[in-house]
Design a protein around this motif. Structure first.
Motif, PDB file in Angstrom:
ATOM      1  N   ALA A 359       0.905  -1.310   0.128  1.00 21.89           N
ATOM      2  CA  ALA A 359       0.215  -0.001   0.076  1.00 21.89           C
ATOM      3  C   ALA A 359       0.874   1.293   0.085  1.00 21.89           C
ATOM      4  O   ALA A 359       0.526   2.247  -0.649  1.00 21.89           O
ATOM      5  N   ALA A 360       1.941   1.151   0.609  1.00 25.57           N
ATOM      6  CA  ALA A 360       2.800   2.570   0.833  1.00 25.57           C
ATOM      7  C   ALA A 360       3.586   2.585  -0.674  1.00 25.57           C
ATOM      8  O   ALA A 360       3.474   3.807  -0.838  1.00 25.57           O
ATOM      9  N   ILE A 361       3.853   1.613  -1.172  1.00 28.71           N
ATOM     10  CA  ILE A 361       4.280   1.760  -2.664  1.00 28.71           C
ATOM     11  C   ILE A 361       3.492   2.535  -3.659  1.00 28.71           C
ATOM     12  O   ILE A 361       3.803   3.235  -4.287  1.00 28.71           O
ATOM     13  N   ARG A 364       2.734   5.930  -2.595  1.00 27.14           N
ATOM     14  CA  ARG A 364       3.882   7.107  -2.899  1.00 27.14           C
ATOM     15  C   ARG A 364       4.192   7.281  -4.316  1.00 27.14           C
ATOM     16  O   ARG A 364       4.298   8.534  -4.830  1.00 27.14           O
ATOM     17  N   ASN A 365       3.687   6.475  -5.339  1.00 29.48           N
ATOM     18  CA  ASN A 365       3.380   6.917  -6.507  1.00 29.48           C
ATOM     19  C   ASN A 365       2.402   8.046  -6.789  1.00 29.48           C
ATOM     20  O   ASN A 365       2.328   8.903  -7.637  1.00 29.48           O
ATOM     21  N   LEU A 366       1.244   7.738  -5.961  1.00 31.19           N
ATOM     22  CA  LEU A 366       0.007   8.684  -6.396  1.00 31.19           C
ATOM     23  C   LEU A 366       0.474  10.071  -5.719  1.00 31.19           C
ATOM     24  O   LEU A 366       0.024  10.925  -6.052  1.00 31.19           O
ATOM     25  N   LEU A 367       1.199   9.898  -4.618  1.00 30.34           N
ATOM     26  CA  LEU A 367       1.783  11.259  -3.786  1.00 30.34           C
ATOM     27  C   LEU A 367       2.606  11.903  -4.352  1.00 30.34           C
ATOM     28  O   LEU A 367       3.221  12.883  -3.508  1.00 30.34           O
ATOM     29  N   GLY A 368       3.374  11.409  -5.066  1.00 28.26           N
ATOM     30  CA  GLY A 368       4.810  12.135  -5.736  1.00 28.26           C
ATOM     31  C   GLY A 368       4.844  13.603  -6.033  1.00 28.26           C
ATOM     32  O   GLY A 368       5.496  14.291  -5.442  1.00 28.26           O
TER      33      GLY A 368
END
Length: 683
Positions: A359-361, A364-368
């Motif tokens: 979920a973190a990975i 991370r892509n969505l919130l970059g």
């Protein structure tokens, strides 16, 4: 240096205000990545708490109950084992009683036939035994005709002691009398006792001998308790605990020998009361044994042998009316549940951890892009860049950057105003301190200069009068009188001007200290007096009292300017806040020096005191309880920074409402070196 330090702190505080202003823009307050992390943490904690609750309230009680049932079954199995052991002795005794009844009454026959029976193939648990006919039944006219054999190694040896006509008589013994009322097919067991000859604990099995339902004597077998004690000891070790046993007379048959002291010269067994004294943690179990009917489970908070919490399972052994107690560690009862709980926590926790990483990975892509924007915003806030944020596309991120740019312009103008206010506050505090110093100088110099002026005026008057006398002849007395007046006047002028010079020197030193970062050696008592001298104009207008108790020659190599500012701030704090509603207050200043070269300076007042909520915030910048009434909220904050920063010490405060306040400053007698502080004045 003093003003630079607190200015830096104020700047930091203003930067914190900037962060708070920026953080209030976004709603909700938690960022998305924080929400994800928090949600994952909550799920993990709830899962672990659920596992813990299930284990504690369901699994562990069930496993403990099963373990207790197992122990109960083991206890009954132990009783069956003891039954088998005692049953062998009972069968042997019954066989001997039957043969003693049916065989011809021939002494030679008895003494040759029965020893092998009592020996029972060299059974070491049999200590001895005998046949005890009723008086005059074996040999008419002979009252005592018994046959007793005792073990001597692998063989049985005959003893004739009980047939002594001068003795007590075996037919009066308790083990003999019990046989008169006992049934033919079972053994009557005696209470445990220590044999007076062998000094070994044992019990006796008594079976009556009857001819045509007429009692004709008893047969007995003496059984050593060592074998029983060994069985009980092994049983305790197999369950990772230990065993104790009491007979019907509350005599100890078995107990943990490592924790009990027993004299080998005693003729009696330990009683339950004596066992309680040596094993106090078993007191409840030992007392419960006296009225036990079946079985019972007792919990011990801490067992002295096992050194942990334990369970005691006591059970009644009706065959011989014994009570057997098994003590097992509580950890063994819960070990399976704890192991299962640990496994489940690791398994589910590991699974949740893997899910969380995935979920973190993804997050991370969505919130970059949002993270990139956030980084640029913080750079703007910290002053690392003054460039506006670039807006590429007017999506959600673009709208956020545009709003930040608009807000940044407004924030810059606000910060400009705050910095101007900051400079004004610094100057006001500095001018206030210098104003107090100037007032002290003027007040203290007024008296000696006034006295010198008065004396000089008097000398001038005497001189003019003497000039008039010179127009006429003068006498020696006139000349002596003139010289005396002039001498006294000049002495007065000299003393007062010397006093003025001393005051100017003291005020000059205090002014230098307060406006510089000069490090030097000084006497603490002398410095406190100089501080009080500068505050005298203020103190004389107030009814409050200041007491100083500082030893002479307490030398410090430190920063007197910083220490002076600290003392002034603490005294003013007491005058403004502590004595606000008190007609006459008292301030005490005292100091001690420890063997570790630490100096403890205490400023104590008997004023209004502080509540806990006020006390925990008094060192915060701009915190004051008298906002708009003369309090800036900077005095104690500056004091804290000077003590912990410049002087390298610590400050503690103790205060309660209506009980006054006590500030204790602990500093090294030799202050630490500071970068950029050289011993040159820097005003």
């Amino acid at each position: 240096m003093i003003w630079q330090d607190w200015s830096q702190v104020l700047g930091f505080y203003l930067r914190q205000l900037r962060k708070e202003d920026v953080s209030t823009m976004a709603k909700p307050a938690l960022m998305i990545r924080h929400q994800i992390n928090l949600g994952f943490a909550v799920v993990l904690v709830l899962a672990l708490l659920t596992i813990f609750a299930v284990l504690e309230w369901k699994v562990k009680p069930d496993l403990i109950e099963q373990r207790q049932e197992r122990i109960s079954l083991n206890q009954y199995a132990l009783i069956d084992l003891l039954d088998a052991k005692l049953g062998q002795i009972e069968l042997l005794t019954s066989t001997i009683a039957l043969k003693g009844t049916n065989l011809p009454k021939d002494e030679v026959l008895f003494r040759s036939l029965f020893p092998p029976l009592f020996n029972n193939h060299g059974d070491p648990t049999i200590a001895g035994g005998g046949i005890w006919p009723e008086p005059n039944t074996f040999t008419p006219g002979v009252e005592r005709r018994s046959f007793f054999w005792g073990r001597t190694g692998p063989e049985m040896e005959y003893y004739d002691d009980y047939n002594d006509p001068d003795g007590k008589g075996y037919h009066n013994e308790s083990w003999y009398l019990v046989g008169k009322q006992a049934p033919n097919d079972r053994c009557s067991w005696s209470n445990a006792y220590i044999d007076p000859f062998t000094k070994e604990p044992m019990i006796t099995c008594t079976v009556p001998m009857k001819e045509n339902e007429r009692f004709v004597g008893v047969a007995t077998v003496d059984m050593r308790l060592d074998g029983i004690a060994d069985i009980l000891s092994r049983y305790g070790k197999e369950n990772d605990g230990y065993v104790f046993a009491l007979d019907a007379n509350n005599k100890a048959i078995s107990y943990p020998e490592s924790a009990v002291t027993f004299s080998p010269y005693r003729n009696t067994l330990l009683t339950a009361t004596e066992l309680e004294l040596q094993l106090p943690w078993l007191q409840e179990a030992l007392q419960a044994s006296q009225s036990l009917q079946d079985s019972r489970l007792i919990t011990i908070e801490r067992d002295g042998v096992l050194n942990e919490a334990a369970y005691v399972h006591i059970i009644k052994y009706p065959q011989v009316d014994w009570v057997i107690g098994l003590v097992v560690p509580k950890s063994k009862m819960t070990a399976a549940a704890d192991s299962m709980g640990l496994f489940l926590m690791f398994a589910i926790g590991g699974l949740l951890l893997v899910v969380g990483i995935i979920a973190a990975i993804t997050a991370r892509n969505l919130l970059g892009k949002i993270q990139q924007t956030t980084t640029q915003i913080w750079e703007l806030i910290e002053g690392e860049t003054t460039q506006e944020l670039t807006v590429d596309n007017m999506n959600e991120v673009g709208e956020l950057r545009h709003a930040v740019n608009a807000y940044g312009d407004k924030l810059k103008s606000l910060l400009t105003r705050l910095e101007a206010i900051q400079d004004e506050l610094v100057q006001n505090e500095k001018l206030s301190s210098l104003g107090s110093l100037v007032a002290g100088v003027a007040h203290e110099l007024n008296t000696p200069i006034g006295n010198a002026l008065m004396s000089a005026t008097s000398i001038l008057g005497v001189k003019q009068e003497f000039v008039h006398k010179l127009e006429k002849p003068i006498t020696r007395d006139d000349l002596n009188q003139f010289l005396t007046h002039v001498d006294e006047g000049t002495r007065i002028v000299e003393r007062n001007m010397a006093r003025a010079s001393e005051l100017i020197r003291a005020f000059k030193q205090l002014a230098v200290d307060q406006t510089s970062d000069l490090r030097r050696e000084f006497d603490l008592h002398h410095l406190v007096n100089e501080v009080l001298l500068s505050l005298r104009p203020t103190l004389q207008r107030l009814p409050h009292q200041i007491d100083v108790d500082i030893p002479d020659n307490m030398q410090l190599n430190s920063y007197p300017g910083a220490l002076s500012q600290i003392l002034i701030n603490l005294i003013n704090n007491a005058l403004i806040h502590a004595f606000a509603s008190k007609e006459q207050g008292r301030i005490q200043i005292y100091a001690t020096q420890s063997s570790t070269d630490l100096v403890h300076i205490t400023v104590r007042d008997n004023g209004a005191g502080m509540s806990y909520d006020v006390r925990k915030r008094i060192f915060d910048p701009f915190f004051t309880t008298r906002l708009g009434q003369g309090g800036s909220g900077l005095g104690l904050h500056i004091t804290f920074n000077l003590v912990t920063g410049v002087l390298g010490g610590r400050i503690e405060v103790k205060s309660e409402p209506d009980k006054g306040s006590r500030f204790t400053i602990t500093i090294p007698s030799t202050a630490p070196e500071h970068e950029g502080v050289s011993g040159q004045n820097s005003v």
